[in-house]
Design an enzyme around this catalytic site. Structure first.
Site, short mmCIF file in Angstrom:
data_model
loop_
_atom_site.label_atom_id
_atom_site.label_comp_id
_atom_site.label_asym_id
_atom_site.label_seq_id
_atom_site.Cartn_x
_atom_site.Cartn_y
_atom_site.Cartn_z
N SER A 20 0.82 -1.21 0.00
CA SER A 20 0.00 0.00 0.00
C SER A 20 0.86 1.26 0.00
CB SER A 20 -0.90 0.02 1.23
OG SER A 20 -1.74 -1.11 1.28
N ARG A 21 0.25 2.34 -0.44
CA ARG A 21 0.83 3.66 -0.23
C ARG A 21 0.43 4.14 1.16
NH1 ARG A 21 3.19 5.48 -4.73
NH2 ARG A 21 2.43 4.78 -6.77
N ASP A 43 -11.04 2.91 13.52
CA ASP A 43 -10.14 1.78 13.25
C ASP A 43 -10.78 0.51 13.79
OD1 ASP A 43 -7.93 0.52 12.31
OD2 ASP A 43 -6.61 1.10 13.96
N SER A 102 -9.65 -5.95 5.49
CA SER A 102 -8.75 -5.19 4.63
C SER A 102 -7.49 -5.99 4.33
CB SER A 102 -8.39 -3.86 5.30
OG SER A 102 -7.38 -3.19 4.60
#
Length: 508
Positions: free
Chosen positions: A209-210, A271, A279
């Site tokens: 991921s970024r 979160d 995810s």
């Protein structure tokens, strides 16, 4: 569409590109006196269906009273423009979207009703097609967080997220993977692990991921060393040739709905455990992984605050992964302080190069974390006996085989390059003498972000101390790196107002 004609001409408008960067959010702009606004009853912030000869997109509508647009024109954000594949002056059809039926399932979850797999499937299809606006996404995320998902629901959510994206298929029986749940600056072990594992003849097609809320994601750091925005075909060729890769997951379309959910969850500062599990695992299942090692750092300012939290999350990850025939090993690690020296894409890349090349000043903690995780994967793959994985990983690194493999992977992805250097730096020094006793990882990350990371790849900060180090008043604690005077000033001001980011005995 089957013909070059669009629908009823009264709802057709000429398009104009407004060159408006809204990330991945399609936005449309109409004049208040547009005949389409009057006939369809469109208000500002309405959801509208835009249809070109090539594709359809759901966009959020805004209105203007200026003469920026003609009454028969519609302005499009860059995201909408690209999705519709149009040119200035071409016509598109504007209409109301179909009723969003899946939102009733979300509403049921708000009131405590368990969701079935088919309902998650319908919700995720609507999300990935842009039918949910940010308020509806926030409603979904809140329902998931407030009404904890049971095991069947968590499996259903993860499976639905996999189902709306690409899924990789590999012609090898074992595909290895690694993931860290985050929250620890500088913890950039992935390129080291990929190179070590691939150098031992195993397959590790790594998508990363970024940055979301951090100063650098693995893809951001890797991009300072080699291209990461590869097509699916290019990624597969790299893995077939070298056994591994480190690419940006967004470029190959794995679990695309996850990026949409994360964007809204970040704004909400939410979160939820179920969202985190879905995810992580949706991307691993979509990537075709069969064996996975998960790094769960624990610390007072890490994402996971206690070992009990990590054990609970680890068990949820392991049990859900097993339902996808994905074997997961959990490693609970020390998250009390950053890893390595660099925080920010290029600075973290320089740490990696130092470890790869056997530099005597290379950060030992970064190397040790990478070896421990790579060792698990080598044992999974039968390249090391149980208990000997770390030693085999160390042999691969110390012999230079990992460095050779990493260079080959970079060349296959488009070429190895030198990370950039910042043009401006400033040292932050200790106010008191004493032993370093505490790091605030979150505020340290904020200093790096204020300095420009990750948007400015060379920006961030370089640590000079770790826990247990003795310092004297005036000794350097860290150096801020920035590419502009303004960003250096922002970071310096925040650091000056937060002198306890790194604490010594004298401070506590």
């Amino acid at each position: 569409m089957s013909t070059p004609e669009l629908h009823q001409r009264s709802n057709n408008l000429r398009v104009r590109c407004l060159d408006l960067d809204t990330l991945d959010k399609p936005i449309a702009l109409l004049r208040k006196d547009s005949p389409v606004c009057r006939s369809e009853g469109f208000d500002a912030h309405a959801r509208v269906r835009l249809e070109s000869l090539h594709d359809t997109v759901i966009a959020t509508l805004f209105q203007t009273g200026s003469e920026l647009l003609a009454p028969d024109e519609i302005g499009l954000s860059t995201a909408a423009w690209r999705a519709l594949q149009v040119r200035d002056g071409q016509q598109i059809h504007v209409s109301h979207p179909k009723p969003l039926e899946s939102i009733s399932s979300v509403r049921g979850k708000v009131y405590g009703r368990a969701l079935r797999a088919c309902e998650f499937g319908a919700i995720m299809r609507d999300v990935v097609h842009g039918r949910y606006d940010d308020i509806q996404l926030a409603m979904l995320l809140t329902a998931i967080a407030a009404r904890a998902l049971d095991d069947d629901e968590l499996f259903g959510l993860t499976d639905a997220m996999v189902g709306v994206g690409e899924r990789l298929d590999w012609d090898v029986p074992m595909r290895l993977d690694k993931h860290c749940v985050g929250g620890l600056p500088g913890n950039r072990t992935t390129p080291l692990i990929v190179a070590i594992v691939a150098a031992n003849g195993l397959v590790i097609p790594k998508t990363s991921s970024r940055a979301i809320t951090s100063p650098a994601g693995t893809a951001d750091t890797m991009e300072t060393l080699a291209p990461v925005s590869l097509t699916l075909g290019h990624m597969q060729r790299v893995v077939e040739r070298e056994g591994g890769c480190v690419v940006w997951g967004g470029s190959v379309g794995l679990s695309p709905v996850d990026d949409l959910l994360i964007r809204v969850a970040r704004v909400m500062d939410l979160d939820a455990e179920a969202q985190l599990v879905a995810s992580v695992l949706s991307k691993k299942v979509a990537a075709g992984s069969t064996h996975l090692v998960l790094d769960l750092p624990v610390g007072a300012t890490a994402k996971l605050r206690s070992r009990e939290d990590a054990e609970r999350l680890g068990e949820r990850l392991r049990s859900t992964a097993a339902r996808f025939d994905l074997t997961a090993e959990i490693v609970i690690s020390d998250g009390r302080q950053p890893v390595g020296r660099g925080i920010g894409p290029a600075l973290e890349a320089r740490d990696l190069l130092a470890v790869f090349q056997g530099d005597p000043d290379a950060p030992r903690d970064l190397a040790d974390r990478a070896l421990s995780l790579a060792g698990v994967l080598l044992e999974f793959g039968g390249k090391a006996e149980p208990g000997d994985g770390v030693r085999q990983a160390a042999r691969t690194l110390e012999s230079g085989a990992a460095w050779q493999k990493f260079q080959a992977i970079c060349e296959a992805q488009g070429g190895l390059r030198e990370p950039p250097k910042a043009s401006r730096t400033e040292v932050v020094t200790a106010a008191h003498s004493g032993c370093v006793t505490h790091f605030d990882n979150r505020r340290l990350s904020r200093v790096a972000k204020l300095a420009g990371a990750p948007g400015a790849p060379a920006a961030g900060l370089e640590l000079h101390v770790h826990l247990g180090d003795e310092v004297r008043a005036g000794d350097p604690l860290y150096t801020i790196h920035a590419e502009t005077a303004g960003e250096l000033g922002y970071a310096r001001e925040f650091a000056g107002n937060n002198g306890d980011i790194i604490q010594t005995e004298a401070d506590r």
